[in-house]
Design a protein around this motif. Structure first.
Motif, PDB file in Angstrom:
ATOM      1  N   GLY A 125       0.842  -1.257   0.085  1.00  0.00           N
ATOM      2  CA  GLY A 125       0.023  -0.040   0.168  1.00  0.00           C
ATOM      3  C   GLY A 125       0.731   1.133   0.083  1.00  0.00           C
ATOM      4  O   GLY A 125       0.246   2.387  -0.210  1.00  0.00           O
ATOM      5  N   GLU A 136       0.388   3.041  -3.186  1.00  0.00           N
ATOM      6  CA  GLU A 136      -0.928   3.814  -3.296  1.00  0.00           C
ATOM      7  C   GLU A 136      -0.978   5.205  -2.457  1.00  0.00           C
ATOM      8  O   GLU A 136      -1.640   6.110  -2.932  1.00  0.00           O
ATOM      9  CB  GLU A 136      -2.036   2.775  -2.822  1.00  0.00           C
ATOM     10  N   SER A 137      -0.331   4.995  -1.542  1.00  0.00           N
ATOM     11  CA  SER A 137      -0.345   6.297  -0.423  1.00  0.00           C
ATOM     12  C   SER A 137       0.487   7.498  -1.386  1.00  0.00           C
ATOM     13  O   SER A 137      -0.136   8.402  -1.293  1.00  0.00           O
ATOM     14  CB  SER A 137       0.217   5.845   0.676  1.00  0.00           C
ATOM     15  N   ALA A 177       0.488   7.517  -4.630  1.00  0.00           N
ATOM     16  CA  ALA A 177      -0.569   8.125  -5.586  1.00  0.00           C
ATOM     17  C   ALA A 177      -1.716   9.057  -5.185  1.00  0.00           C
ATOM     18  O   ALA A 177      -1.956  10.152  -5.559  1.00  0.00           O
ATOM     19  CB  ALA A 177      -1.182   7.040  -6.273  1.00  0.00           C
ATOM     20  N   GLN A 178      -2.130   8.655  -3.770  1.00  0.00           N
ATOM     21  CA  GLN A 178      -3.023   9.496  -3.421  1.00  0.00           C
ATOM     22  C   GLN A 178      -2.646  11.077  -3.073  1.00  0.00           C
ATOM     23  O   GLN A 178      -3.465  11.700  -3.335  1.00  0.00           O
ATOM     24  CB  GLN A 178      -3.945   8.666  -2.022  1.00  0.00           C
ATOM     25  N   GLU A 212       4.254  -5.497  -4.272  1.00  0.00           N
ATOM     26  CA  GLU A 212       3.879  -4.062  -4.260  1.00  0.00           C
ATOM     27  C   GLU A 212       3.910  -3.302  -5.676  1.00  0.00           C
ATOM     28  O   GLU A 212       3.311  -2.692  -6.079  1.00  0.00           O
ATOM     29  CB  GLU A 212       4.568  -3.461  -3.129  1.00  0.00           C
ATOM     30  N   ASP A 222       1.399  -5.221  -7.880  1.00  0.00           N
ATOM     31  CA  ASP A 222      -0.043  -4.456  -7.639  1.00  0.00           C
ATOM     32  C   ASP A 222      -0.160  -3.086  -8.310  1.00  0.00           C
ATOM     33  O   ASP A 222      -1.178  -2.929  -8.847  1.00  0.00           O
ATOM     34  CB  ASP A 222       0.083  -4.300  -5.971  1.00  0.00           C
ATOM     35  N   PHE A 223       0.800  -2.234  -8.018  1.00  0.00           N
ATOM     36  CA  PHE A 223       0.815  -0.876  -8.625  1.00  0.00           C
ATOM     37  C   PHE A 223       0.632  -0.911  -9.870  1.00  0.00           C
ATOM     38  O   PHE A 223       0.040   0.015 -10.602  1.00  0.00           O
ATOM     39  CB  PHE A 223       1.836  -0.091  -7.959  1.00  0.00           C
ATOM     40  N   ARG A 247      -2.502  -1.747 -11.226  1.00  0.00           N
ATOM     41  CA  ARG A 247      -3.648  -0.773 -10.964  1.00  0.00           C
ATOM     42  C   ARG A 247      -3.539   0.245 -11.678  1.00  0.00           C
ATOM     43  O   ARG A 247      -4.544   1.179 -11.931  1.00  0.00           O
ATOM     44  CB  ARG A 247      -3.611  -0.528  -9.519  1.00  0.00           C
ATOM     45  N   TYR A 248      -2.215   1.003 -11.917  1.00  0.00           N
ATOM     46  CA  TYR A 248      -2.146   2.209 -12.658  1.00  0.00           C
ATOM     47  C   TYR A 248      -1.587   2.037 -13.913  1.00  0.00           C
ATOM     48  O   TYR A 248      -1.174   3.163 -14.768  1.00  0.00           O
ATOM     49  CB  TYR A 248      -0.965   3.118 -11.884  1.00  0.00           C
ATOM     50  N   HIS A 271      -3.231   4.717 -16.275  1.00  0.00           N
ATOM     51  CA  HIS A 271      -3.291   6.076 -15.807  1.00  0.00           C
ATOM     52  C   HIS A 271      -2.576   6.937 -16.288  1.00  0.00           C
ATOM     53  O   HIS A 271      -1.413   6.797 -16.670  1.00  0.00           O
ATOM     54  CB  HIS A 271      -3.072   6.020 -14.191  1.00  0.00           C
TER      55      HIS A 271
END
Ligand SMILES: [Zn+2]
Length: 440
Positions: A138, A141-142, A144-145, A175, A178-179, A182-183, A186
């Motif tokens: 995660g 992801e932190s 990215a946010q 990690e 996953d990223f 997900r992206y 993007h």
């Protein structure tokens, strides 16, 4: 509703765009893109809001081609009791204890405060190399946010390494994957595959990484290479010609690869990187600080190297200035220096173009509307012939920063977030982190 406005009464400097210097002009923004750039008064366009910038200077939003936001909370951290005397000891006694101590809260604080610091210096695109081995899941992801809150462009990668054992290597690999999943589509949050450095990765781990990437398209690694002689010596000890030779034998270098530092590469390595179309990023202040040597001018020129800060600072104009001065100190009288503004404004834009889907880093129609405005009152005339000196020695902090067409800083104030709140949270987390590392 689509963002539509015109910035008028501006001095426009975009050093490597077709129109690199306009003493008085305008920029039209439509949505998140620049739709027109011109000289003189702007045209009258219905539905477009007009901002009179009263002679401010606009530069492209800048790109940091290599940094470590995880080191944001290290500013002023007490030194280890047993001071390191070489590069590897510095990693072992300063940076590895720090990244191992990071947890979800300190990671969040590092990303938020680190990105705000970048923005305050007009940096709108950050290529980050992250490490938090005990809190991998995660973490990207932190980042990215935090970037999405500021509408910034970020490329993220988690540093893979064997230095913390196979379980944490595996957690880091998951990690990254996953990223990446997900992206992968993007436009402004881009995944890269992070590797710490050759000397902390076994042949078995390099092979695992390559096999894992087998069925995935568009991947690129982000790795430190031959920053210190120790990295080169380790590759030679393992039977390879060099670090680049080793990575290439595992099929890990391609046109999306980001190779960082490269100070102790061989001439054959430079040729190979050129042939494979990989990008090299130079970090002069970090190299000076670590006393690892000065990257050769020939390598910078051959590979059109980009410019990063390696976590040393957020201010790219200052990195360009200090890079110039550090190199000057090793040059004989009269020898030409490297054009660090070319690294910053031209080479970084080209590197970002290979990672991000939008064109970034120039003030020209079609580019993403990432802009940095300065209320710069120069004490001497600023012209097309001398603006470079003003950029290196005159400009300080911007007054306004626009990311993807949206003002994030307006008249020296962060608009959507509370700067003091973010810094106060970072100070609390830094105290906890240093305490955890027994540095207080
Ligand atoms: Zn680095």
């Amino acid at each position: 509703m689509l963002n539509k406005y015109i910035l008028s009464n501006l001095r426009i400097i975009s050093p490597f765009a077709a129109n690199r210097f306009i003493d008085r002009g305008y920029v039209v923004i439509t949505g998140d893109k620049i739709s027109a750039v011109g000289t003189g008064n702007p045209p009258d366009i219905a539905d477009f809001k007009l901002y009179d910038l009263q002679g401010k200077t606009v530069l492209p939003g800048m790109i940091n081609a290599h940094t470590h936001l995880y080191s944001t909370l290290a500013l002023g951290m007490p030194a280890p009791s047993d001071p390191p005397i070489n590069f590897v000891e510095k990693l072992e006694r300063v940076w590895w204890p720090l990244d191992r101590a990071l947890d979800a809260d300190s990671i969040n604080a590092s990303f938020s405060a680190g990105l705000v610091e970048c923005l305050l210096y007009g940096v709108t695109t950050v290529i980050d190399h992250h490490s938090s081995p005990n809190s991998a899941s995660g973490s990207l992801e932190s980042l990215a946010q935090a970037a999405e809150q500021l509408n910034m462009n970020v490329a993220a990668a988690f540093e893979l390494s064997d230095r913390n054992g196979s379980r944490l290597f595996q957690a880091g690999l998951e990690e990254n994957l996953d990223f990446l999943q997900r992206y992968c589509d993007h436009p402004v949050i881009r995944p890269l595959i992070g590797l710490h450095a050759s000397f902390t990765l076994s042949d078995e781990s390099l092979s695992t990484i390559r096999q894992t990437l087998g069925g995935i398209s568009g991947w690129g690694i982000h790795i430190h290479v031959a920053e210190d002689k120790a990295d080169h010596a380790d590759a030679v000890r393992l039977g390879y010609r060099s670090v680049i030779d080793r990575l290439n034998k595992f099929g890990l270098i391609n046109e999306h690869s980001l190779i960082i530092h490269g100070i102790h590469m061989l001439p054959e390595d430079v040729e190979l990187l050129e042939e494979l179309g990989a990008s090299l990023v130079h970090n002069p202040t970090s190299n000076a600080n670590n006393r690892v040597g000065v990257l050769s001018t020939a390598t910078i020129t051959t590979l059109s190297a980009g410019l990063g800060t390696d976590g040393m600072q957020a201010n790219m104009l200052k990195e360009a200035k200090e890079g110039t001065l550090i190199r000057s100190n090793s040059l004989p009288g009269g020898a030409p220096n490297v054009d660090y503004l070319q690294l910053l404004f031209e080479n970084n834009a080209r590197i970002a173009g290979k990672i991000f889907t939008d064109s970034l880093g120039q003030i020209q129609p079609g580019d993403r509307a990432d802009l940095t405005l300065y209320d710069y009152k120069s004490r001497t005339e600023i012209t097309e012939a001398n603006y470079g000196a003003h950029l290196l020695f005159g400009f300080e902090r911007p007054s306004d920063v626009i990311c993807g067409g949206i003002f994030q800083i307006r008249d020296n104030k962060l608009i959507n977030l509370d700067e003091m709140e973010i810094k106060s949270a970072a100070r609390i987390q830094s105290r906890k982190l240093w305490h955890k590392m027994n540095r207080t």
